[in-house]
Write a protein that holds these residues in place. Structure first.
Motif, PDB file in Angstrom:
ATOM      1  N   LEU A 199      16.624  94.736  22.657  1.00 30.08           N
ATOM      2  CA  LEU A 199      16.868  95.568  21.473  1.00 30.08           C
ATOM      3  C   LEU A 199      16.078  95.004  20.303  1.00 30.08           C
ATOM      4  CD1 LEU A 199      20.738  95.799  21.904  1.00 30.08           C
ATOM      5  CD2 LEU A 199      19.072  97.572  22.463  1.00 30.08           C
TER       6      LEU A 199
ATOM      7  N   ILE B  29      33.115  94.516  27.511  1.00 31.58           N
ATOM      8  CA  ILE B  29      32.812  95.647  26.627  1.00 31.58           C
ATOM      9  C   ILE B  29      34.029  95.964  25.770  1.00 31.58           C
ATOM     10  CG2 ILE B  29      32.334  98.130  26.626  1.00 31.58           C
ATOM     11  CD1 ILE B  29      30.520  97.606  29.087  1.00 31.58           C
TER      12      ILE B  29
ATOM     13  N   GLN C  30      26.781  91.816  27.965  1.00 30.99           N
ATOM     14  CA  GLN C  30      26.233  90.971  29.038  1.00 30.99           C
ATOM     15  C   GLN C  30      25.610  89.704  28.459  1.00 30.99           C
ATOM     16  OE1 GLN C  30      27.719  92.323  31.831  1.00 30.99           O
ATOM     17  NE2 GLN C  30      25.804  92.009  32.903  1.00 30.99           N
TER      18      GLN C  30
ATOM     19  N   THR D 129      18.315  91.015  25.094  1.00 29.05           N
ATOM     20  CA  THR D 129      18.774  92.383  25.340  1.00 29.05           C
ATOM     21  C   THR D 129      17.651  93.409  25.362  1.00 29.05           C
ATOM     22  OG1 THR D 129      19.141  92.755  22.971  1.00 29.05           O
ATOM     23  CG2 THR D 129      21.022  91.959  24.278  1.00 29.05           C
TER      24      THR D 129
ATOM     25  N   TYR E 148      26.527  97.649  26.341  1.00 28.87           N
ATOM     26  CA  TYR E 148      26.511  96.987  27.642  1.00 28.87           C
ATOM     27  C   TYR E 148      25.593  95.767  27.616  1.00 28.87           C
ATOM     28  CZ  TYR E 148      25.705  96.096  32.565  1.00 28.87           C
ATOM     29  OH  TYR E 148      25.585  95.486  33.781  1.00 28.87           O
ATOM     30  N   ARG E 149      24.389  95.927  27.090  1.00 30.02           N
ATOM     31  CA  ARG E 149      23.425  94.826  27.070  1.00 30.02           C
ATOM     32  C   ARG E 149      23.901  93.668  26.194  1.00 30.02           C
ATOM     33  NH1 ARG E 149      17.612  97.412  26.130  1.00 30.02           N
ATOM     34  NH2 ARG E 149      18.673  99.300  25.462  1.00 30.02           N
TER      35      ARG E 149
ATOM     36  N   ASP F 126      24.808 102.137  20.652  1.00 30.07           N
ATOM     37  CA  ASP F 126      25.070 103.167  21.660  1.00 30.07           C
ATOM     38  C   ASP F 126      25.577 102.491  22.939  1.00 30.07           C
ATOM     39  OD1 ASP F 126      22.852 102.137  23.066  1.00 30.07           O
ATOM     40  OD2 ASP F 126      21.522 103.720  22.406  1.00 30.07           O
ATOM     41  N   THR F 127      25.950 103.291  23.906  1.00 29.01           N
ATOM     42  CA  THR F 127      26.576 102.783  25.130  1.00 29.01           C
ATOM     43  C   THR F 127      25.702 101.755  25.850  1.00 29.01           C
ATOM     44  OG1 THR F 127      27.699 104.896  25.391  1.00 29.01           O
ATOM     45  CG2 THR F 127      27.621 103.481  27.324  1.00 29.01           C
ATOM     46  N   SER F 128      24.434 102.063  25.994  1.00 29.12           N
ATOM     47  CA  SER F 128      23.522 101.150  26.684  1.00 29.12           C
ATOM     48  C   SER F 128      23.397  99.828  25.927  1.00 29.12           C
ATOM     49  CB  SER F 128      22.148 101.813  26.820  1.00 29.12           C
ATOM     50  OG  SER F 128      21.212 100.911  27.345  1.00 29.12           O
ATOM     51  N   SER F 129      23.309  99.899  24.622  1.00 29.03           N
ATOM     52  CA  SER F 129      23.186  98.686  23.801  1.00 29.03           C
ATOM     53  C   SER F 129      24.452  97.850  23.861  1.00 29.03           C
ATOM     54  CB  SER F 129      22.868  99.055  22.353  1.00 29.03           C
ATOM     55  OG  SER F 129      21.644  99.752  22.277  1.00 29.03           O
TER      56      SER F 129
END
Length: 70
Positions: free
Chosen positions: A32, A63, A57, A30, A53-54, A48-51
């Motif tokens: 992260l 989600i 995936q 990811t 999503y990652r 957060d939103t981006s994390s």
């Protein structure tokens, strides 16, 4: 309706176990930090939103499932 996103960490942890994937591997996939992944898994922090999503995936989950378990 406001939804509290509790137990995201439990779902991440369960999926990691199912996939036989480590937190470090999830971190590498990811992008992260391992610290962030650890905090998410222990329910100390909500991604957060981006994390989100990652992570979704990388774990091949929706989600919605990650957030609320559906």
């Amino acid at each position: 309706m406001i939804q509290k996103f509790e137990n995201i960490g439990d779902r991440i942890s369960d999926k990691l176990s199912e996939l036989k994937m480590s937190q470090k591997e999830l971190s590498q996939i990811t992008g992260l930090s391992t610290n962030a992944i650890s905090q998410y898994v222990r329910n100390l922090r909500v991604p957060d939103t981006s994390s989100i999503y990652r992570i979704a995936q990388a774990l091949n989950v929706s989600i919605e499932w990650l957030l609320v378990g559906n």
